[in-house]
Design an enzyme around this catalytic site. Structure first.
Site, PDB file in Angstrom:
ATOM      1  CG  HIS A  51      -1.735  -1.123   1.061  1.00 53.90           C
ATOM      2  ND1 HIS A  51      -2.778  -1.659   1.920  1.00 53.90           N
ATOM      3  CD2 HIS A  51      -2.506  -1.733   0.265  1.00 53.90           C
ATOM      4  CE1 HIS A  51      -3.432  -2.788   1.456  1.00 53.90           C
ATOM      5  NE2 HIS A  51      -3.782  -2.057   0.110  1.00 53.90           N
TER       6      HIS A  51
ATOM      7  CD  GLU B 137      -1.263   0.020   4.324  1.00 57.04           C
ATOM      8  OE1 GLU B 137      -0.196  -0.126   4.722  1.00 57.04           O
ATOM      9  OE2 GLU B 137      -2.428   0.601   4.867  1.00 57.04           O
TER      10      GLU B 137
ATOM     11  CG  HIS C 266       0.167  -4.228   4.878  1.00 54.54           C
ATOM     12  ND1 HIS C 266      -0.913  -3.758   4.167  1.00 54.54           N
ATOM     13  CD2 HIS C 266       0.238  -5.482   4.397  1.00 54.54           C
ATOM     14  CE1 HIS C 266      -0.721  -4.607   2.661  1.00 54.54           C
ATOM     15  NE2 HIS C 266      -0.126  -5.520   3.513  1.00 54.54           N
TER      16      HIS C 266
ATOM     17  CD  GLU D  31      -2.394  -3.128   9.152  1.00 57.12           C
ATOM     18  OE1 GLU D  31      -2.133  -2.389   8.936  1.00 57.12           O
ATOM     19  OE2 GLU D  31      -3.559  -4.122   8.257  1.00 57.12           O
TER      20      GLU D  31
END
Ligand SMILES: [Zn+2]
Length: 300
Positions: free
Chosen positions: A64, A67, A211, A270
């Site tokens: 992403h 990110e 991420h 994450e």
């Protein structure tokens, strides 16, 4: 600790990563850089090999665009491994040189270089062939801080052949968008194709996709994950303080596909907390937790 090559600064992009990898390669025979494909705009997507052992493990970052701090996390990790091997010193108390005789670590620090560039620098010229698509997808705004997709407005982590149709129905996005558009077909995008082919050509026993944000670790997928995933994620929780979550309402992600295809441990981590893109001044607070997870995976 100061970093000699990889500078933890705002604006980390494909150009800087390429230059850092070139320098790192010159300082150490431990590291090999292999292009695994090209982005839509022709940027090379490098995979970094560390070690020569029979067990293959894979980490990736910046699926992403906004990110991109995950690319820095992986690049600093690579540099620390190289430093440790070169100086015959431990990496956080671990003899990484010895471990890399049992393990080959393959790291793709930046899956989505065109997207990262867009978030960092916007469009430098309007002769970019995707100028209109991107601007329309972004509703006319030239602020791309919310952009996660590749340069064609496809979310690369919604591109994998693991219940892709379900993901299309879930996301109500039918065309190019800053996020959540799964594309016209699974693996329609060269960056996703590169990752799928690279993964098929190897024999990864474990993968970690970095991420941001949320300080969570996703570790299950439609009951296809092996029993050891739970044991491993409990270890990750212990060393990071992040929270393990077995299932989320999502399909067609890279780790989903990996788990589905091989029934081996795959994780989405994450990193950090806040609003994407996480500011680079959070880097050193995120670093030890992410580093600990990556190091723990080598003993999984
Ligand atoms: Zn993400």
């Amino acid at each position: 600790m100061a970093n000699s090559i990889v500078k933890v600064q705002d604006g980390y992009n494909h150009e800087k990563m390429t230059e850092d990898l070139r320098i790192l390669q010159n300082t150490s025979p431990e590291i090999e850089v292999i292009p695994i494909g090209r982005s839509v705009l022709g940027r090379s997507i490098p995979a970094v090999r560390l070690g020569t052992g029979p067990k293959e493990i894979h980490f990736n970052g910046s699926f992403h665009a906004n990110e991109w701090i995950t690319s820095l996390l992986l690049m600093v990790f690579i540099e620390r491994v190289v430093q440790s091997c070169n100086s015959k010193t431990s990496f956080d108390g671990i003899s990484i040189e010895a471990i890399l005789k049992d393990i080959t670590l393959w790291i793709v620090p930046m899956v989505n270089p065109d997207g990262v560039e867009l978030v960092q620098n916007g469009f430098l010229t309007d002769n970019n062939p995707y100028y209109r698509t991107v601007l329309e997808a972004n509703k006319g705004s030239t602020d791309f801080q919310n952009w996660k997709a590749n340069i064609r407005g496809v979310d690369l982590n919604d591109q994998f052949p693991a219940y892709w149709e379900n993901e299309c129905n879930r996301r109500e996005t039918n065309g190019p968008a800053p996020s959540d558009y799964p594309g016209p077909a699974p693996l329609s995008e060269p960056e996703a194709q590169a990752m799928a082919n690279f993964t098929l050509e190897h024999d990864f026993q474990l993968v970690i996709a970095l991420h941001t944000q949320g300080e969570e670790i996703y570790w299950g997928y439609r009951n296809s994950e092996p029993p050891e995933s739970q044991r491993i994620v409990q270890q990750f929780e212990k060393v990071s303080g992040y929270k393990a979550i077995q299932n989320v309402d999502s399909d067609a992600g890279y780790k989903d596909w990996f788990i589905c295809q091989w029934q081996r441990p795959g994780f989405t981590v994450e990193c950090g907390k806040g609003q994407n893109p996480l500011p680079v001044n959070q880097f050193w607070s995120i670093w030890p937790k992410t580093r600990n997870i990556m190091l723990a995976s080598l003993f999984a």
